[in-house]
Write a protein that holds these residues in place. Structure first.
Motif, PDB file in Angstrom:
ATOM      1  N   ASN A   1     -33.103  36.278 -17.038  1.00  6.47           N
ATOM      2  CA  ASN A   1     -33.321  35.311 -17.394  1.00  6.47           C
ATOM      3  C   ASN A   1     -34.085  34.608 -16.880  1.00  6.47           C
ATOM      4  O   ASN A   1     -35.050  33.477 -17.767  1.00  6.47           O
ATOM      5  CB  ASN A   1     -32.168  34.678 -17.113  1.00  6.47           C
ATOM      6  N   GLY A   2     -34.737  34.576 -16.070  1.00  5.51           N
ATOM      7  CA  GLY A   2     -35.580  33.782 -15.399  1.00  5.51           C
ATOM      8  C   GLY A   2     -36.726  34.210 -16.094  1.00  5.51           C
ATOM      9  O   GLY A   2     -38.373  33.389 -16.253  1.00  5.51           O
ATOM     10  N   LEU A   3     -37.046  35.532 -16.054  1.00  2.00           N
ATOM     11  CA  LEU A   3     -38.575  36.025 -16.145  1.00  2.00           C
ATOM     12  C   LEU A   3     -38.502  35.779 -17.727  1.00  2.00           C
ATOM     13  O   LEU A   3     -39.927  35.645 -18.346  1.00  2.00           O
ATOM     14  CB  LEU A   3     -38.437  37.357 -16.417  1.00  2.00           C
ATOM     15  N   LEU A   4     -37.703  36.266 -18.916  1.00  3.05           N
ATOM     16  CA  LEU A   4     -37.606  35.699 -20.138  1.00  3.05           C
ATOM     17  C   LEU A   4     -38.028  34.183 -20.204  1.00  3.05           C
ATOM     18  O   LEU A   4     -39.072  34.110 -20.776  1.00  3.05           O
ATOM     19  CB  LEU A   4     -36.476  36.494 -21.060  1.00  3.05           C
ATOM     20  N   ALA A   5     -37.397  33.638 -19.356  1.00  2.80           N
ATOM     21  CA  ALA A   5     -37.782  31.714 -19.966  1.00  2.80           C
ATOM     22  C   ALA A   5     -38.943  31.550 -19.954  1.00  2.80           C
ATOM     23  O   ALA A   5     -39.487  30.816 -20.066  1.00  2.80           O
ATOM     24  CB  ALA A   5     -36.704  31.298 -18.723  1.00  2.80           C
ATOM     25  N   THR A   6     -39.679  32.466 -18.589  1.00  4.11           N
ATOM     26  CA  THR A   6     -40.955  32.054 -17.605  1.00  4.11           C
ATOM     27  C   THR A   6     -41.999  32.406 -18.742  1.00  4.11           C
ATOM     28  O   THR A   6     -42.828  31.529 -19.536  1.00  4.11           O
ATOM     29  CB  THR A   6     -41.253  32.310 -16.523  1.00  4.11           C
ATOM     30  N   ALA A   7     -41.301  33.613 -19.219  1.00  2.00           N
ATOM     31  CA  ALA A   7     -42.271  34.323 -20.476  1.00  2.00           C
ATOM     32  C   ALA A   7     -42.301  32.782 -22.044  1.00  2.00           C
ATOM     33  O   ALA A   7     -43.389  33.002 -21.999  1.00  2.00           O
ATOM     34  CB  ALA A   7     -42.076  36.024 -21.171  1.00  2.00           C
ATOM     35  N   PHE A   8     -41.532  32.576 -22.236  1.00  2.52           N
ATOM     36  CA  PHE A   8     -41.553  32.054 -23.551  1.00  2.52           C
ATOM     37  C   PHE A   8     -42.078  30.430 -23.428  1.00  2.52           C
ATOM     38  O   PHE A   8     -42.558  30.276 -24.599  1.00  2.52           O
ATOM     39  CB  PHE A   8     -40.291  32.254 -24.746  1.00  2.52           C
ATOM     40  N   ILE A   9     -42.103  30.263 -22.095  1.00  2.00           N
ATOM     41  CA  ILE A   9     -43.027  28.291 -21.487  1.00  2.00           C
ATOM     42  C   ILE A   9     -44.041  29.031 -21.741  1.00  2.00           C
ATOM     43  O   ILE A   9     -44.986  28.111 -21.869  1.00  2.00           O
ATOM     44  CB  ILE A   9     -42.044  28.386 -20.568  1.00  2.00           C
ATOM     45  N   GLN A  10     -44.619  30.159 -21.026  1.00  2.00           N
ATOM     46  CA  GLN A  10     -45.901  30.259 -20.337  1.00  2.00           C
ATOM     47  C   GLN A  10     -46.743  31.608 -20.696  1.00  2.00           C
ATOM     48  O   GLN A  10     -47.808  31.921 -20.344  1.00  2.00           O
ATOM     49  CB  GLN A  10     -45.938  29.721 -18.685  1.00  2.00           C
ATOM     50  N   ILE A  11     -45.832  32.307 -21.409  1.00  2.00           N
ATOM     51  CA  ILE A  11     -46.387  33.201 -22.122  1.00  2.00           C
ATOM     52  C   ILE A  11     -47.994  32.924 -22.624  1.00  2.00           C
ATOM     53  O   ILE A  11     -49.179  33.632 -22.918  1.00  2.00           O
ATOM     54  CB  ILE A  11     -45.986  34.879 -22.823  1.00  2.00           C
ATOM     55  N   ASP A  12     -47.948  32.127 -23.121  1.00  2.00           N
ATOM     56  CA  ASP A  12     -48.905  31.283 -24.110  1.00  2.00           C
ATOM     57  C   ASP A  12     -50.352  31.364 -23.603  1.00  2.00           C
ATOM     58  O   ASP A  12     -51.127  31.246 -24.305  1.00  2.00           O
ATOM     59  CB  ASP A  12     -49.310  30.205 -25.150  1.00  2.00           C
ATOM     60  N   VAL A  13     -50.187  31.618 -22.410  1.00  2.00           N
ATOM     61  CA  VAL A  13     -51.602  31.167 -21.460  1.00  2.00           C
ATOM     62  C   VAL A  13     -52.359  32.247 -21.394  1.00  2.00           C
ATOM     63  O   VAL A  13     -53.385  33.057 -21.731  1.00  2.00           O
ATOM     64  CB  VAL A  13     -51.816  30.735 -20.386  1.00  2.00           C
ATOM     65  N   LEU A  14     -50.969  33.787 -21.866  1.00  2.00           N
ATOM     66  CA  LEU A  14     -52.383  35.024 -21.580  1.00  2.00           C
ATOM     67  C   LEU A  14     -52.804  35.430 -22.816  1.00  2.00           C
ATOM     68  O   LEU A  14     -53.788  35.975 -22.323  1.00  2.00           O
ATOM     69  CB  LEU A  14     -50.912  36.151 -21.370  1.00  2.00           C
ATOM     70  N   ILE A  15     -51.825  34.556 -24.062  1.00  2.00           N
ATOM     71  CA  ILE A  15     -52.244  34.788 -25.217  1.00  2.00           C
ATOM     72  C   ILE A  15     -53.431  33.566 -25.365  1.00  2.00           C
ATOM     73  O   ILE A  15     -54.737  34.377 -25.982  1.00  2.00           O
ATOM     74  CB  ILE A  15     -51.522  34.520 -26.666  1.00  2.00           C
ATOM     75  N   LEU A  16     -53.252  32.863 -25.339  1.00  2.00           N
ATOM     76  CA  LEU A  16     -54.825  31.855 -25.159  1.00  2.00           C
ATOM     77  C   LEU A  16     -56.171  32.441 -24.543  1.00  2.00           C
ATOM     78  O   LEU A  16     -57.575  32.976 -24.591  1.00  2.00           O
ATOM     79  CB  LEU A  16     -54.575  30.417 -24.547  1.00  2.00           C
ATOM     80  N   GLN A  17     -55.855  32.752 -22.779  1.00  2.00           N
ATOM     81  CA  GLN A  17     -56.906  33.637 -21.972  1.00  2.00           C
ATOM     82  C   GLN A  17     -57.743  34.872 -23.193  1.00  2.00           C
ATOM     83  O   GLN A  17     -58.787  34.591 -23.127  1.00  2.00           O
ATOM     84  CB  GLN A  17     -56.286  34.186 -20.945  1.00  2.00           C
ATOM     85  N   ALA A  18     -57.069  35.393 -23.712  1.00  2.00           N
ATOM     86  CA  ALA A  18     -57.876  36.140 -24.084  1.00  2.00           C
ATOM     87  C   ALA A  18     -58.260  36.338 -25.479  1.00  2.00           C
ATOM     88  O   ALA A  18     -58.998  37.377 -26.091  1.00  2.00           O
ATOM     89  CB  ALA A  18     -56.401  37.559 -24.994  1.00  2.00           C
ATOM     90  N   ILE A  19     -58.038  35.085 -26.565  1.00  2.00           N
ATOM     91  CA  ILE A  19     -58.497  35.298 -27.881  1.00  2.00           C
ATOM     92  C   ILE A  19     -59.299  34.039 -27.572  1.00  2.00           C
ATOM     93  O   ILE A  19     -60.296  33.861 -28.119  1.00  2.00           O
ATOM     94  CB  ILE A  19     -56.749  34.528 -28.849  1.00  2.00           C
TER      95      ILE A  19
END
Length: 530
Positions: A280-298
């Protein structure tokens, strides 16, 4: 999107290459380090024990202490946080801030993995029963340390992959490696922190956190003044994590990590209880902050630096629900089998959080441009201000979802949270991948809000039989009406400089909240609602 206000005159930027500016940073940094170390040494010399009384009066007193003390220390912590980042962001700029933001973003995922939800499990189990501390603590810590040994090299490897793909610099890789090493003392500190939670001494844990935050700020200022840049921030974080462990461990006893223990608590029950919380913590972190990894790549490091600068405002305010909900969590855990008592504590918690979230939304949305100009300078315009205006609406949804998650955990339904977070994360990643290439950071910010709405809908469905959601509407009504008055005042004062206008608006909000009952709404009515 942002209401028209007079743009504030930017403060002069600091040039880190100038020796006099280095001295300006090093001198106050050294003072803060010295003061915080003396303070933490004094605090660590005061023992901590479990609560002696379980009476209603004693329980209410501890809840008030455990809610107000972290709230006050959080205020001090956030002031120090922003005083530091106002300086640090001006020195680093969007590019270097993006380098550190990427490393810190990776840390959040692997910190959740190495914690494995054991902090919450330990707090819950010790709070609910007279479980012997040492076997449970040592077993949970052994699991944590093995997870750190697994997480740290993987975290560094992810940064290396991005480096080989040309998305990050070697500085980012080095900073990530240092933060990965810091997972070790942090894991031990979190193990001790969970005992403080079980013993209802969140007040002590909060003042230790405030002291270590000041230490982090002081060390960071010294290292930035010495020209260490992004690496300096990583070193400061690693050292502060070690000091936090020592300060939290001494009052309870280092014997929990140094003595040999013949008997151990069973590992499997801890893993079974912690696994859903980790996911839950990992997924909660992902849906809030995974956009940073996507923004970084794009879109690259500079866009990440702007977006992360906006998120710093949000993260600063997100420390508020952490303090209040964690104060209520042991009480929720003990009331898990009593629907009326559990409902009453949930309503009280949400009433406070709604009253704090409502004015924050209006303030950040209305004055985002001027806030960024005043605090961070024109180099962060317009991207950071635009992202902040969107992300402001994330706060009340995040506050509410955070409360409901702990209700689920208190009722031992944490496994139901895992599919909820999984669905939300899939929605978040899919939407970000579809929209960020065309709309950039605006899509990332909007998707963050949409993901909270998706999560709230799922939590509402999971708690539908408890009939809790309808009871949470009333506590939010008065803060919402007061926030409307704040927005109206901001519009009427739109030609006034933003600081006095915002001050008047906050005064209007406070007056409306108290006039309508607000946070002081009679408890007897709350009990009837419960």
């Amino acid at each position: 999107m942002v209401l028209s206000v007079t743009r504030a005159r930017p403060l002069p930027s600091l040039d880190i290459s100038m020796p006099e500016n280095r001295l300006i940073l090093i001198a106050p940094g050294a003072i803060l380090v010295a003061l915080s170390l003396v303070y933490l040494l004094w605090i660590s010399g005061r023992p901590v024990r479990p609560p002696e009384s379980r009476s209603d009066a004693a329980t209410r007193k501890r809840f008030t202490r455990n809610a107000l003390t972290p709230l006050m220390t959080t205020g001090i912590d956030r002031i120090a946080f922003w005083a530091f980042w106002i300086v640090a962001l001006r020195i680093l700029g969007p590019q270097q801030n993006g380098e550190y933001a990427f490393a810190a973003n990776l840390l959040t995922y692997f910190a959740a993995l190495s914690d494995f939800g054991l902090g919450t499990v330990l707090t819950r189990d010790l709070a609910k029963s007279n479980t012997i501390l040492k076997p449970l603590f040592r077993t949970a810590l052994a699991i944590r340390l093995r997870l750190v040994a697994l997480s740290a090299p993987i975290m560094a490897a992810v940064a290396i992959i991005y480096f080989l793909a040309g998305s990050v610099s070697i500085v980012t890789v080095a900073a990530t490696a240092l933060l990965a090493i810091g997972l070790l003392p942090t894991a031990v500190a979190q193990a001790y922190a969970s005992v403080y939670g079980a013993w209802e001494r969140m007040d002590r844990r909060a003042i230790v956190a405030a002291g270590t935050s000041v230490l982090t700020v002081g060390l960071s200022l010294i290292l930035l003044g010495a020209g260490a840049g992004v690496m300096g921030l990583s070193i400061a974080a690693m050292v502060s994590g070690t000091v936090s462990f020592l300060t939290l461990a001494r009052p309870i006893g280092f014997h929990l990590v140094t003595e040999r223990l013949n008997e151990n608590a069973p590992v499997k029950p801890l893993l079974n209880a912690g696994l859903p919380l980790m996911l839950n913590g990992l997924l909660a972190t992902a849906f809030i902050q995974i956009d940073v990894l996507i923004l970084q790549a794009i879109q690259g490091t500079e866009t990440v630096g702007h977006y992360n600068a906006a998120f710093k405002f949000i993260n600063a305010l997100n420390a508020i629900p952490a303090a209040i909900v964690l104060a209520a969590f042991p009480l929720m855990a003990r009331a898990a089998d009593d629907p009326q008592t559990l409902s009453r504590w949930t309503i009280r918690t949400w009433r406070v959080l709604a009253s704090l979230a409502a004015p924050a939304v209006i303030l950040l949305f209305t004055y985002s441009d001027s806030i960024v100009t005043t605090l961070l300078s024109n180099q962060f315009l317009p991207i950071t201000a635009q992202a902040l205006a969107i992300l402001a609406w994330f706060l009340p949804l995040s506050f509410l979802n955070g409360t409901l998650q702990y209700v689920m955990i208190a009722k031992n339904r944490q496994w139901w949270l895992t599919p909820a977070f999984l669905v939300t994360t899939i929605f978040n990643v899919t939407t970000n991948l579809a929209l960020i290439p065309a709309f950039g950071f605006q899509a990332a910010a909007g998707t963050t809000i949409a993901s909270e709405i998706v999560l709230l809908a799922i939590l509402a469905w999971l708690l539908r039989h408890d009939r809790l959601l309808l009871r949470l509407v009333e506590p939010a009504t008065r803060p919402t009406l007061a926030a409307v008055a704040f927005a109206l005042a901001a519009w009427l004062l739109r030609d006034m400089p933003w600081i006095p206008a915002a001050t008047v608006g906050l005064a209007v909000y406070t007056a409306m909240l108290f006039a309508s009952g607000g946070i002081r709404y009679p408890l007897r009515k709350t009990k009837r609602l419960a």
